[in-house]
Design a protein around this motif. Structure first.
Motif, mmCIF file in Angstrom:
data_model
loop_
_atom_site.group_PDB
_atom_site.id
_atom_site.type_symbol
_atom_site.label_atom_id
_atom_site.label_comp_id
_atom_site.label_asym_id
_atom_site.label_seq_id
_atom_site.Cartn_x
_atom_site.Cartn_y
_atom_site.Cartn_z
ATOM 1 N N ALA A 146 8.659 -0.836 -9.682
ATOM 2 C CA ALA A 146 9.153 -2.082 -10.257
ATOM 3 C C ALA A 146 10.655 -2.231 -10.033
ATOM 4 C CB ALA A 146 8.831 -2.131 -11.753
ATOM 5 N N LEU A 147 11.405 -1.147 -10.208
ATOM 6 C CA LEU A 147 12.852 -1.206 -9.976
ATOM 7 C C LEU A 147 13.159 -1.526 -8.517
ATOM 8 C CD1 LEU A 147 14.262 1.745 -12.111
ATOM 9 C CD2 LEU A 147 14.464 -0.708 -12.562
ATOM 10 N N PHE A 148 12.375 -0.971 -7.613
ATOM 11 C CA PHE A 148 12.583 -1.253 -6.197
ATOM 12 C C PHE A 148 12.343 -2.736 -5.909
ATOM 13 C CE2 PHE A 148 10.908 -1.352 -1.756
ATOM 14 C CZ PHE A 148 12.089 -0.997 -1.112
ATOM 15 N N ALA A 149 11.286 -3.299 -6.486
ATOM 16 C CA ALA A 149 10.994 -4.715 -6.267
ATOM 17 C C ALA A 149 12.075 -5.610 -6.871
ATOM 18 C CB ALA A 149 9.628 -5.059 -6.865
ATOM 19 N N LEU A 150 12.561 -5.262 -8.064
ATOM 20 C CA LEU A 150 13.623 -6.046 -8.687
ATOM 21 C C LEU A 150 14.921 -5.951 -7.889
ATOM 22 C CD1 LEU A 150 12.920 -5.095 -12.408
ATOM 23 C CD2 LEU A 150 12.707 -7.381 -11.424
ATOM 24 N N ARG A 161 0.825 -1.209 0.000
ATOM 25 C CA ARG A 161 0.000 0.000 0.000
ATOM 26 C C ARG A 161 0.857 1.255 0.000
ATOM 27 N NH1 ARG A 161 -5.390 -0.206 0.901
ATOM 28 N NH2 ARG A 161 -5.171 1.793 -0.145
ATOM 29 N N ARG A 162 1.984 1.226 0.745
ATOM 30 C CA ARG A 162 2.883 2.386 0.755
ATOM 31 C C ARG A 162 3.535 2.599 -0.611
ATOM 32 N NH1 ARG A 162 4.161 4.504 5.810
ATOM 33 N NH2 ARG A 162 2.412 4.028 7.182
ATOM 34 N N LEU A 163 3.633 1.531 -1.399
ATOM 35 C CA LEU A 163 4.213 1.639 -2.739
ATOM 36 C C LEU A 163 3.128 1.847 -3.792
ATOM 37 C CD1 LEU A 163 6.931 -1.162 -2.501
ATOM 38 C CD2 LEU A 163 7.276 1.316 -2.383
ATOM 39 N N ALA A 210 11.227 -13.603 -2.008
ATOM 40 C CA ALA A 210 9.872 -13.830 -2.506
ATOM 41 C C ALA A 210 8.977 -12.624 -2.255
ATOM 42 C CB ALA A 210 9.270 -15.069 -1.841
ATOM 43 N N ALA A 211 9.253 -11.862 -1.193
ATOM 44 C CA ALA A 211 8.469 -10.654 -0.930
ATOM 45 C C ALA A 211 8.639 -9.657 -2.062
ATOM 46 C CB ALA A 211 8.896 -10.038 0.401
ATOM 47 N N GLY A 212 9.862 -9.501 -2.565
ATOM 48 C CA GLY A 212 10.093 -8.611 -3.696
ATOM 49 C C GLY A 212 9.345 -9.068 -4.930
ATOM 50 N N LEU A 213 9.325 -10.378 -5.174
ATOM 51 C CA LEU A 213 8.584 -10.903 -6.320
ATOM 52 C C LEU A 213 7.094 -10.616 -6.179
ATOM 53 C CD1 LEU A 213 8.302 -12.644 -8.881
ATOM 54 C CD2 LEU A 213 8.179 -14.650 -7.381
ATOM 55 N N CYS A 214 6.539 -10.815 -4.994
ATOM 56 C CA CYS A 214 5.112 -10.582 -4.782
ATOM 57 C C CYS A 214 4.761 -9.111 -4.964
ATOM 58 C CB CYS A 214 4.706 -11.064 -3.391
ATOM 59 S SG CYS A 214 4.889 -12.858 -3.164
#
Length: 368
Positions: A288-292, A103-105, A323-327
């Motif tokens: 997306a860059l942050f998650a990757l 939600r923050r993202l 896995a949290a980053g992938l989700c």
């Protein structure tokens, strides 16, 4: 999670997936490091002296520094149902923190719920959640997520003077749970650089405090403590091969296995190429860059950048935090439309089935 029904559904799903393994036999690392650990039979005063001594690693029969976990197992080692249930409770809490982070993202409410559900059902997490000997990763993940959320809140609100203390507390608790708590510092830095660079000056005092904590911890851990004994055989694998293996396993978390080796051949270049292409295509999206980046940063301790010894060169349990980053990435990319939500729900059903089937395997030592 603000929605009580959503939180209840998430807790119920976790309980349903992992219920078959709650009463499984105590085997593998749990037998030696938890149930039969001689340190846990000592009087508490003698145990506490060993816990804070320079010889922690030989005393606790550990190779990583996790006194908080050792203390937890001292109190719970005779009650498998207790320490397993506690682990599932932490897993539920981490899923809720993933929801809050999504939600923050700027993820919508339903994509954020789906991200939390995907994290809760990620099949490769079964190894970590079914063996309490690996609970240091779980404890550290909770602290890492708490630190990151507090940093995000601090960037958005200058009036909450308790936040720096909260950040320092969870960082110290993370260090007492696993060395991988350093990931909290890296992820927080990435967030500030991508989303709140204008707030960097205001965080100077916090940066100093965090630097002091990290320096004190690293000196104590690597200079004061007597180093742990390592296995006689060391595995030397390419960091890029290990990274490619983890990327492949996140994309298709099946089949699962307790002990793994890396396959031969140039297969790893394909997965690295896919990941590089994803970075290029999504370069304009900060989320997306942050998650990757999250995926890579949280894998760094397990990529043999510093050679370490273990029975397996790679392991499913190391994918818990990546896995949290992938989700988060899936929620951002495909969870913003009704069709995307339907696709995420489909992935959730598949992952739930794989995880539930894997947990049934834990009931049979021979099958596992």
């Amino acid at each position: 999670m603000n929605n009580t029904r959503g939180a209840a559904a998430l807790a119920g799903a976790i309980a349903l997936i992992y219920a078959p393994a709650l009463t499984s036999p105590v085997i593998y690392d749990d037998a030696a490091h938890v149930r039969d650990n001689p340190a846990f039979r000592l009087p508490f005063g003698e145990f506490l002296s060993g816990l804070i001594s320079r010889d922690y690693f030989s005393f606790a029969a550990e190779r990583t520094y996790q006194p908080a976990v050792t203390l937890f197992h001292y109190a719970s080692h005779s009650y498998p149902l207790l320490y397993r249930s506690f682990g599932l409770g932490l897993h539920f809490l981490n899923a809720v923190l993933i929801y809050q982070l999504a939600r923050r993202l700027d993820a919508g409410r339903r994509p954020a719920i789906l991200a939390a559900g995907l994290f809760a059902a990620f099949p490769a997490s079964t190894e970590l959640l079914n063996f309490s000997a690996f609970k240091g990763h779980l404890f550290a993940a909770t602290c890492i997520l708490a630190v990151l959320l507090a940093v995000i809140e601090m960037c958005a609100d200058t009036k909450k003077i308790s936040l720096p203390f909260k950040i320092c507390f969870f960082l110290i608790l993370g260090f007492l749970s696993k060395e991988t708590a350093l990931i909290a510092v890296a992820l927080s830095f990435l967030y500030v650089m991508l989303f709140a660079r204008s707030e960097a000056r205001r965080l100077r005092d916090l940066v100093v405090a965090v630097a002091v904590i990290c320096a004190a911890y690293l000196c104590y851990r690597f200079s004061y403590l007597t180093p742990p004994r390592s296995f006689p055989k060391r595995f030397e694998y390419s960091s890029l091969e290990s990274l490619a293996f983890y990327l492949r396993t996140m994309a298709a978390p099946y089949p699962l296995c307790l002990e793994r080796t890396l396959p031969s051949g140039p297969w790893w270049a394909v997965w690295l190429g896919v990941f590089a292409a994803a970075v290029w295509l999504l370069r304009r999206s900060k989320e997306a860059l942050f998650a990757l980046a999250w995926i890579v940063v949280s894998l760094l301790p397990f990529l043999h950048l510093i050679p370490f010894s273990n029975v397996s060169p790679v392991a499913d349990r190391y994918l818990y935090l990546p896995a949290a980053g992938l989700c988060l990435l899936l929620a951002h990319l495909i969870g913003r439309t009704p069709r995307g939500e339907f696709a995420l729900a489909g992935i959730l059903v598949i992952w739930t089935g794989i995880a539930a089937a894997r947990n049934l395997t834990y009931r049979s030592t021979r099958a596992l």
